[in-house]
Design a protein around this motif. Sequence first.
Motif, PDB file in Angstrom:
ATOM      1  N   PRO A  16       0.799  -1.230   0.000  1.00  0.00           N
ATOM      2  CA  PRO A  16       0.000   0.000   0.000  1.00  0.00           C
ATOM      3  C   PRO A  16       0.828   1.275   0.000  1.00  0.00           C
ATOM      4  CG  PRO A  16      -0.577  -1.424   1.853  1.00  0.00           C
ATOM      5  CD  PRO A  16       0.636  -1.998   1.224  1.00  0.00           C
ATOM      6  N   SER A  17       0.249   2.308  -0.573  1.00  0.00           N
ATOM      7  CA  SER A  17       0.897   3.628  -0.560  1.00  0.00           C
ATOM      8  C   SER A  17       0.465   4.368   0.703  1.00  0.00           C
ATOM      9  CB  SER A  17       0.464   4.441  -1.781  1.00  0.00           C
ATOM     10  OG  SER A  17       0.692   3.687  -2.946  1.00  0.00           O
ATOM     11  N   GLY A  18       1.192   5.406   1.005  1.00  0.00           N
ATOM     12  CA  GLY A  18       0.807   6.265   2.128  1.00  0.00           C
ATOM     13  C   GLY A  18       1.308   5.809   3.477  1.00  0.00           C
ATOM     14  N   ASP A  19       2.041   4.720   3.493  1.00  0.00           N
ATOM     15  CA  ASP A  19       2.605   4.275   4.776  1.00  0.00           C
ATOM     16  C   ASP A  19       4.102   4.589   4.759  1.00  0.00           C
ATOM     17  OD1 ASP A  19       3.549   3.006   7.013  1.00  0.00           O
ATOM     18  OD2 ASP A  19       2.276   1.223   6.773  1.00  0.00           O
ATOM     19  N   PRO A  20       4.542   5.527   5.596  1.00  0.00           N
ATOM     20  CA  PRO A  20       5.970   5.901   5.559  1.00  0.00           C
ATOM     21  C   PRO A  20       6.916   4.750   5.899  1.00  0.00           C
ATOM     22  CG  PRO A  20       4.845   6.886   7.457  1.00  0.00           C
ATOM     23  CD  PRO A  20       3.789   6.247   6.614  1.00  0.00           C
ATOM     24  N   ARG A  21       6.373   3.681   6.506  1.00  0.00           N
ATOM     25  CA  ARG A  21       7.246   2.561   6.900  1.00  0.00           C
ATOM     26  C   ARG A  21       7.698   1.705   5.707  1.00  0.00           C
ATOM     27  NH1 ARG A  21       3.658  -0.483  11.034  1.00  0.00           N
ATOM     28  NH2 ARG A  21       2.127   0.103   9.465  1.00  0.00           N
ATOM     29  N   THR A  22       7.060   1.971   4.535  1.00  0.00           N
ATOM     30  CA  THR A  22       7.464   1.185   3.358  1.00  0.00           C
ATOM     31  C   THR A  22       8.750   1.724   2.728  1.00  0.00           C
ATOM     32  OG1 THR A  22       6.022   2.527   1.983  1.00  0.00           O
ATOM     33  CG2 THR A  22       5.106   0.454   2.772  1.00  0.00           C
ATOM     34  N   GLU A  23       9.243   2.803   3.281  1.00  0.00           N
ATOM     35  CA  GLU A  23      10.505   3.362   2.772  1.00  0.00           C
ATOM     36  C   GLU A  23      11.668   2.598   3.426  1.00  0.00           C
ATOM     37  OE1 GLU A  23      11.036   7.703   1.737  1.00  0.00           O
ATOM     38  OE2 GLU A  23      12.188   7.544   3.584  1.00  0.00           O
ATOM     39  N   VAL A  24      12.516   2.041   2.588  1.00  0.00           N
ATOM     40  CA  VAL A  24      13.636   1.235   3.103  1.00  0.00           C
ATOM     41  C   VAL A  24      14.924   2.052   2.998  1.00  0.00           C
ATOM     42  CG1 VAL A  24      14.750  -1.040   3.032  1.00  0.00           C
ATOM     43  CG2 VAL A  24      12.466  -0.748   2.072  1.00  0.00           C
ATOM     44  N   ALA A  25      15.594   2.184   4.093  1.00  0.00           N
ATOM     45  CA  ALA A  25      16.847   2.948   4.131  1.00  0.00           C
ATOM     46  C   ALA A  25      17.924   2.211   3.327  1.00  0.00           C
ATOM     47  CB  ALA A  25      17.291   3.109   5.577  1.00  0.00           C
ATOM     48  N   PRO A  26      18.973   2.935   2.904  1.00  0.00           N
ATOM     49  CA  PRO A  26      20.043   2.259   2.159  1.00  0.00           C
ATOM     50  C   PRO A  26      20.614   1.091   2.962  1.00  0.00           C
ATOM     51  CG  PRO A  26      20.389   4.639   2.215  1.00  0.00           C
ATOM     52  CD  PRO A  26      19.233   4.352   3.093  1.00  0.00           C
ATOM     53  N   ARG A  27      20.826  -0.023   2.277  1.00  0.00           N
ATOM     54  CA  ARG A  27      21.406  -1.240   2.862  1.00  0.00           C
ATOM     55  C   ARG A  27      20.591  -1.757   4.047  1.00  0.00           C
ATOM     56  NH1 ARG A  27      24.580  -3.253  -0.650  1.00  0.00           N
ATOM     57  NH2 ARG A  27      25.714  -4.407   0.938  1.00  0.00           N
ATOM     58  N   ASP A  28      19.282  -1.503   3.995  1.00  0.00           N
ATOM     59  CA  ASP A  28      18.446  -1.937   5.117  1.00  0.00           C
ATOM     60  C   ASP A  28      17.451  -3.020   4.673  1.00  0.00           C
ATOM     61  OD1 ASP A  28      17.639  -2.046   7.683  1.00  0.00           O
ATOM     62  OD2 ASP A  28      16.712  -0.051   7.755  1.00  0.00           O
ATOM     63  N   TYR A  29      16.713  -3.525   5.615  1.00  0.00           N
ATOM     64  CA  TYR A  29      15.834  -4.679   5.380  1.00  0.00           C
ATOM     65  C   TYR A  29      14.395  -4.320   5.746  1.00  0.00           C
ATOM     66  CZ  TYR A  29      20.423  -6.872   5.634  1.00  0.00           C
ATOM     67  OH  TYR A  29      21.740  -7.188   5.432  1.00  0.00           O
ATOM     68  N   ILE A  30      13.469  -5.052   5.144  1.00  0.00           N
ATOM     69  CA  ILE A  30      12.054  -4.879   5.485  1.00  0.00           C
ATOM     70  C   ILE A  30      11.413  -6.271   5.438  1.00  0.00           C
ATOM     71  CG2 ILE A  30      11.246  -4.428   3.109  1.00  0.00           C
ATOM     72  CD1 ILE A  30       9.457  -2.212   4.357  1.00  0.00           C
ATOM     73  N   ILE A  31      10.476  -6.505   6.345  1.00  0.00           N
ATOM     74  CA  ILE A  31       9.902  -7.860   6.440  1.00  0.00           C
ATOM     75  C   ILE A  31       8.390  -7.816   6.228  1.00  0.00           C
ATOM     76  CG2 ILE A  31       9.477  -9.776   8.063  1.00  0.00           C
ATOM     77  CD1 ILE A  31      12.289  -9.174   9.161  1.00  0.00           C
ATOM     78  N   PHE A  32       7.904  -8.767   5.444  1.00  0.00           N
ATOM     79  CA  PHE A  32       6.466  -8.942   5.219  1.00  0.00           C
ATOM     80  C   PHE A  32       6.061 -10.319   5.734  1.00  0.00           C
ATOM     81  CE2 PHE A  32       7.689  -5.720   2.217  1.00  0.00           C
ATOM     82  CZ  PHE A  32       6.618  -4.839   2.215  1.00  0.00           C
ATOM     83  N   PHE A  33       4.951 -10.346   6.457  1.00  0.00           N
ATOM     84  CA  PHE A  33       4.443 -11.623   6.974  1.00  0.00           C
ATOM     85  C   PHE A  33       3.365 -12.139   6.025  1.00  0.00           C
ATOM     86  CE2 PHE A  33       6.288  -9.545  10.611  1.00  0.00           C
ATOM     87  CZ  PHE A  33       7.016 -10.568  11.193  1.00  0.00           C
ATOM     88  N   CYS A  34       3.407 -13.423   5.781  1.00  0.00           N
ATOM     89  CA  CYS A  34       2.520 -13.997   4.762  1.00  0.00           C
ATOM     90  C   CYS A  34       1.495 -14.920   5.427  1.00  0.00           C
ATOM     91  CB  CYS A  34       3.338 -14.768   3.726  1.00  0.00           C
ATOM     92  SG  CYS A  34       4.702 -13.797   3.087  1.00  0.00           S
TER      93      CYS A  34
END
Lengths: 299, 395
Positions: free
Chosen positions: A80-98
């Motif tokens: 989704p758009s509009g969530d600032p948490r979807t921005e990933v910093a350089p060399r960083d990680y993000i996790i999605f639960f399925c």
Amino acid sequence: MRRLFVLGVMLMIGAGAWAQGIKDVRINEVMVRNVDNYEDGYGKRIGWIELFNTGYSKVNLAGAHLSVKLGDTQYTYRIPSGDPRTEVAPRDYIIFFCDGTDTKGTFHTNFTLDQTGYLALLDASGKGKPIDEIRYDVSEQEPDVSIGVLETEDGPVFGKLPRTTPGATNDVIDEMPKHEKFRRMDPTGIVMTITAMAVVFVALLILYILFNLLGKTMKKVTQKRENASGKVSEPLLNKVKGNTFSGEAEIAAIAMALHMYRSEMHDKESTVLTINRVARAYSPWSSKIYGLRQIPNKK
Amino acid sequence: MLAEAANPGFLSFLGDNLQQFYTFTGFANLTWGHLIMIAVGMFFIYLAIAKHFEPMLLVPIGFGIIVGNIPFFPGMEVGIYEEGSVLNYLYFGVVKGVYPPLIFLGIGAMTDFSALISNPKLMLVGAAAQFGIFAAYMAVLGLSALGFDYTAAEAGAIGIIGGADGPTAIFLSSRLAPDLMGAIAISAYSYMALVPLIQPPVMRLLTTKKERLIHMKSPRQISQTEKILFPIIGLLFTAFLVPSALPLLGMLFFGNLLKECGVTKRLANTASGPMIDIVTILIGLTVGASTQATTFLTLKSIGTFAIGACAFFFATASGVLFVKFMNLFLKEGNKINPLIGNAGVSAVPLAARVSQDMGIKYDKTNYLLMHAMGPNVAGVIGSAVAAGVLLSFLG
């Protein structure tokens, strides 16, 4: 017209930059069967996907797609758009639960990972060639064992990871400390002993050689100077006089006297013992004539 | 007022408070371990005052042991291991290895290397005596193979006791085995104080009467230039070889340069006087206080003491035996009295004094003190280098 052109160029550059940014993102680690591992925000243990921003600028994943079956919206999740948490910093990680529900927030996908054995990351269009994709055998997935990219000497390899590392690099730090590695190679300590003693000897041997040479040089220099000034060197003087006294007794006697003086005999001495004549200037203040010890005249 | 005091509610309140107060006292938190450690502290003070065994070290350490073993209720921010306590702040200098280099600065500023410079072959005796460190290292590894739970890093830290150098032992153990630092420091200082008891039997055992009577050539006069060059060359060649020992070697040679250059008398006096005294007080007290019974009385600590004794034995023996070995190649008249071999362990100047006393005992005209100072100060350099090697491999 010019304004429109500039705007168009800017939009194109912006889109290009976004596209480049999203292309830096990789599927880094995936856990299909989460039994006793990383928990989501609801305290549930479910399969998860870790994405890694390999670039050196931040990337916003809003609008990008995760899919386990290309072209099937049932198996594709739009971030989704509009969530600032979807921005990933350089060399960083993000996790999605399925967990197969899309009602638990931005980081919960509408599919699970045990359905197709395929996972792809797609750009905002949700079509075309995936930015990154992986294939795995669902039946072979062990509980709490993740799969992902591991850097090896032969380059990156996708497979089972030795440890699950959600939110961190997959290159597991070798847990065996340096000293234990050394011990494994040298369990008795003999190699260490030989090496270390050799180093200690070499260090002091170098100093020995240098100061031996320096000593000899200094002796020669002194001898030359004495010869030039017509002085008789000390050893020669001793020979002439037949003086074979080493001087050790004198040194020891002086050392003993100093030791006794400093530590035992004269701990706190307010006066100085000297053989020099002490001259005192005359002053009526210290004169005995005016001293109080004089017997007063009783008359 | 009296009526209020007689109020049963007030009495129970007072009783509760007194009971609560009691839980905070040392008596309520006392264990046998505390009592044992307090007795050890008192023994150290006794050795220092009554027997004059290294009083400058044993008095602060002994008193520190007592301070560290006053039982208290945890969380009051008074213990040495409690963050925010004054003792914890002072202990920082030990944990981070700040004090040992400062002590080395003072040692450098008060040490006369003339004996070593005039007879540089004695440096090799200082090197040989470092075998005690590695013999102990192998012994600890051997114990580990038998089931004792020592890591290789701990083995290295325990081994350094054989260097007979307190600051080096603290420096290395703070990096390799912080948990054992108290035991290692106490062990090193205890055995250093007991050098006059430990070394003579080993020296007697390994030497013949004829060897003990060897008179050594008197050392030559050393020029000021040589004295100034020694710390500079010494630093360059040892620190280039073992950079990990730089904090110790750098400070040692710097202190010596202050002393010998002749133009920094005030700095040398401060380094060798007030500064080393202050640091000795702080290191002694905090190392002593780190022996809190709850963390100190373990099987590992006891093992550390036992191996420390072995390390001293091997260090002394290797120094003496190496002199005998050197004598095989030296001409008559140039031979070295093996009684100075023991001084290869650092323990400056106690080990050299042992050589002197032993020499005098067998020949009243044989003064070995100046000769023994050579290997003694070489031992300081040697143990620092050995610590650097251990740190490089195990750190």
